[in-house]
Write a protein that holds these residues in place. Structure first.
Motif, PDB file in Angstrom:
ATOM      1  N   GLU A   1       0.961  -1.203   0.296  1.00  0.00           N
ATOM      2  CA  GLU A   1      -0.074  -0.101   0.065  1.00  0.00           C
ATOM      3  C   GLU A   1       0.784   1.283   0.101  1.00  0.00           C
ATOM      4  N   ILE A   2       0.339   2.116  -0.960  1.00  0.00           N
ATOM      5  CA  ILE A   2       1.257   3.315  -0.926  1.00  0.00           C
ATOM      6  C   ILE A   2       0.296   4.606  -0.795  1.00  0.00           C
ATOM      7  N   ASP A   3       0.424   5.360  -0.203  1.00  0.00           N
ATOM      8  CA  ASP A   3      -0.469   6.665  -0.005  1.00  0.00           C
ATOM      9  C   ASP A   3       0.354   7.855  -0.479  1.00  0.00           C
ATOM     10  N   LEU A   4       0.454   8.159  -1.850  1.00  0.00           N
ATOM     11  CA  LEU A   4       1.162   9.474  -2.442  1.00  0.00           C
ATOM     12  C   LEU A   4       0.798  10.704  -1.669  1.00  0.00           C
ATOM     13  N   GLU A   5      -0.164  10.670  -0.952  1.00  0.00           N
ATOM     14  CA  GLU A   5      -0.668  11.881  -0.504  1.00  0.00           C
ATOM     15  C   GLU A   5      -0.070  12.338   0.909  1.00  0.00           C
ATOM     16  N   LEU A   6       0.826  11.357   1.665  1.00  0.00           N
ATOM     17  CA  LEU A   6       1.589  11.741   2.590  1.00  0.00           C
ATOM     18  C   LEU A   6       2.620  12.659   2.210  1.00  0.00           C
ATOM     19  N   PRO A   7       2.670  13.700   2.986  1.00  0.00           N
ATOM     20  CA  PRO A   7       3.821  14.678   2.749  1.00  0.00           C
ATOM     21  C   PRO A   7       5.306  14.349   2.307  1.00  0.00           C
ATOM     22  N   CYS A   8       5.791  13.362   3.020  1.00  0.00           N
ATOM     23  CA  CYS A   8       7.081  12.826   2.683  1.00  0.00           C
ATOM     24  C   CYS A   8       7.091  12.359   1.255  1.00  0.00           C
ATOM     25  N   TYR A   9       6.060  11.946   0.676  1.00  0.00           N
ATOM     26  CA  TYR A   9       6.239  11.472  -0.896  1.00  0.00           C
ATOM     27  C   TYR A   9       5.564  12.457  -1.753  1.00  0.00           C
TER      28      TYR A   9
END
Length: 294
Positions: free
Chosen positions: A179-187
């Motif tokens: 699972e990858i959340d591209l909305e996380l600020p680090c990404y």
């Protein structure tokens, strides 16, 4: 001016002069702050760390004070928890675990281990002390990072290419699909900084590293043990990256984070660093680097 007044004048001048010199010659290597920017004592931090399930130490790879304090924290945790300490690090890739285990079991020599493992250039000065401390004190040491060739595969071709790997290769990575959340600020910030270079593959290759490190931390964490993990600060600051994956897998896990920052003046923590971690290690900007890339 009378002789008495002249003597008094010079005493005052010398007093202020020596005070100024003393103030100017009292440099400090670091200061610790809590998440709110209040100064924290090392002993207080260690009490909280010793009560955690996982400690994430976010480092600046080229900082000498960073590496020294990493060792001291491990030493202090070991004194507090004994053999209940597990050590892991980003700087060792999961397919090197066998070599670490064989070296710890005296099946291979130090020379063979250092020749065959894919060690960072600064291993001998920056990371060997941690590994050797674990070996000497019979502490488990876990290689947590994804083999770089697979992270590179994600960056070059996309995350779906991980599906084509063999079962053995997949054993070195967090279980698929990841699972990858591209909305996380680090990404999200990573994509912004790179201005489109690599597209989504760049943050996804970073996320695959974070997910894999979290996976091997959890896989090796035992009840009543504490796992201390060393990684680049970007992998855990703001409780994102690895920490996000840990908490997705186990919301009840007590994770305590340390983040490292540089400032010209370390007397007061810049507001921008507040809440970046549970504890912030603040180091002078002009501190000697352990290497340069010039």
């Amino acid at each position: 001016m009378t002789y008495k007044n002249a003597v008094l004048f010079w005493i005052i001048c010398l007093t202020f002069g020596f005070t100024a010199i003393a103030n100017g010659q009292n440099p400090e290597a670091y200061k610790l702050f809590d998440s709110k920017g209040k100064k924290a004592k090392y002993i207080k931090m260690m009490k909280e760390l010793a009560d955690a399930d996982v400690v994430m130490f976010g480092e600046l790879h080229d900082n000498t004070i960073n590496h020294w304090l990493e060792f001291k924290v491990l030493e202090s945790l070991h004194k507090a928890k004994g053999d209940k300490v597990i050590v892991g690090a980003e700087m060792f890739e999961s397919d090197d675990q066998l070599l670490i285990d064989e070296y710890f079991s005296e099946l291979i020599s130090k020379k063979s281990f250092q020749k065959e493992a894919r060690l960072w250039d600064e291993y001998k000065t920056d990371y060997r002390p941690l590994l050797e401390y674990a070996k000497t004190n019979n502490l488990q040491f876990v290689a947590t990072n994804i083999p770089r060739r697979y992270a590179s595969l994600v960056y070059k071709k996309g995350i779906n290419y991980l599906d084509s790997l063999s079962d053995e290769a997949k054993s070195y990575i967090a279980p698929l699909p990841i699972e990858i959340d591209l909305e996380l600020p680090c990404y999200k910030n990573m994509m912004g900084m790179m201005k489109g270079h690599g597209g989504e593959n760049l943050p996804k290759s970073q996320a695959v590293k974070d997910a894999t490190m979290a996976y091997f931390i959890l896989k090796n964490l035992k009840e009543e043990d504490i796992f201390i993990h060393y990684n680049g600060d970007y992998h855990s600051k703001n409780h994102e990256g690895i920490v996000w994956y840990l908490q997705q897998a186990n919301p009840d896990l007590k994770v305590v984070t340390i983040s490292t920052v540089l400032q010209d003046d370390i007397e007061k923590l810049n507001e921008e660093f507040h809440n970046q971690a549970d504890y912030i290690l603040c180091i002078p900007n002009d501190m000697t680097r352990s290497y340069t890339r010039d």
